[in-house]
Design a protein around this motif. Sequence first.
Motif, mmCIF file in Angstrom:
data_model
loop_
_atom_site.group_PDB
_atom_site.id
_atom_site.type_symbol
_atom_site.label_atom_id
_atom_site.label_comp_id
_atom_site.label_asym_id
_atom_site.label_seq_id
_atom_site.Cartn_x
_atom_site.Cartn_y
_atom_site.Cartn_z
ATOM 1 N N ARG A 227 1.071 -1.340 0.540
ATOM 2 C CA ARG A 227 0.094 0.213 -0.138
ATOM 3 C C ARG A 227 0.750 1.291 -0.010
ATOM 4 N N ILE A 228 0.685 2.044 -0.917
ATOM 5 C CA ILE A 228 1.265 3.808 -1.249
ATOM 6 C C ILE A 228 0.562 4.613 -0.200
ATOM 7 N N LEU A 229 0.724 5.398 0.395
ATOM 8 C CA LEU A 229 0.682 6.301 0.865
ATOM 9 C C LEU A 229 1.426 7.769 0.621
ATOM 10 N N THR A 230 0.264 8.360 -0.274
ATOM 11 C CA THR A 230 0.836 9.802 -0.116
ATOM 12 C C THR A 230 -0.330 11.121 0.145
ATOM 13 N N ALA A 231 1.102 11.677 0.675
ATOM 14 C CA ALA A 231 0.436 12.793 1.384
ATOM 15 C C ALA A 231 1.431 14.159 0.537
ATOM 16 N N GLN A 232 0.720 15.153 1.691
ATOM 17 C CA GLN A 232 1.484 16.221 1.574
ATOM 18 C C GLN A 232 1.700 16.550 2.942
ATOM 19 N N VAL A 233 3.275 17.289 2.773
ATOM 20 C CA VAL A 233 4.146 17.556 3.297
ATOM 21 C C VAL A 233 4.239 18.606 4.022
ATOM 22 N N PRO A 234 3.685 19.332 4.731
ATOM 23 C CA PRO A 234 4.388 20.618 5.546
ATOM 24 C C PRO A 234 5.789 20.816 4.871
ATOM 25 N N LEU A 235 6.614 21.679 4.862
ATOM 26 C CA LEU A 235 7.943 21.941 4.666
ATOM 27 C C LEU A 235 8.179 22.537 6.384
#
Length: 270
Positions: A227-235
């Motif tokens: 399973r691949i989790l794709t996230a928008q991670v804050p810098l």
Amino acid sequence: MTDAGQRGLGHSTNLVGRPPDWLASCAFNEAPAPLHIWGVREMNSSLFAMLDQAETPAEAGGAFLAYMTAMFGLDDEQRDEGSGKRRFRSSFLRLIQGWSFDSNGPEGAVLKGWVESRFGVCPSFHKGIIAQVSDPAWAGYVEEKMASGFHNNAIWVQLDLLFEFCQWAIARFAFPGQTHLTLFRGVNGFDEHRIVERIDRRAAVVRLNNLVSFTTDRSVADCFGDRILTAQVPLAKVLFFNGLLPATLPRGEAEVLALGGEYRVRVDYV
């Protein structure tokens, strides 16, 4: 402490002046604010004055390592041999290397402990699920994070400097003007990542550990789970990324080490 069943363990105070519950929420991830550990830049003004003279990322990384070596005696030649034996001095480099081999090892516990201390967000997993302080996994985590062998050289202060340098490098060289990175994480199940909300088959809100590894390379994530989790991670949450320092640490997995908490993720199946 917050309600572990809802938001995970956490503290009411930290060293960044932001509510821990907010730091660990999707609301912060979607509209992040800058994070700075109190006093670090002010107490190390000579370092940041030196960094401001750097013209390339490599030059800045070299200057940072030189400063850390001088401040904390990280070279073999600077180790205390007065007793006739070499005295081990803990190093942030060893912690990052140890994490890359096993995030549930002693080095991982120290790093998670630093996040707990500075940001007020406790781990949700360390060799087992941590839902409350009475859990056996919590006791094991506390024992490892406080091991005396890692705390003889101001290790959390070293990590404070690493975080502030990373944030400086992000703004100056690596990702100027950006607020987020699209990152990937491969998992085989959700034992370590509690599902907070199932939005649909391909989207969910998950509670990640207080410190978590991502990768910038989707093909690398495929190697770590089905399973691949794709996230928008804050810098603003990034502690370390490959290329931050000269060729001192492994670079093969395009790794990014970031603060965790709740993330809205896309779930794909390999």
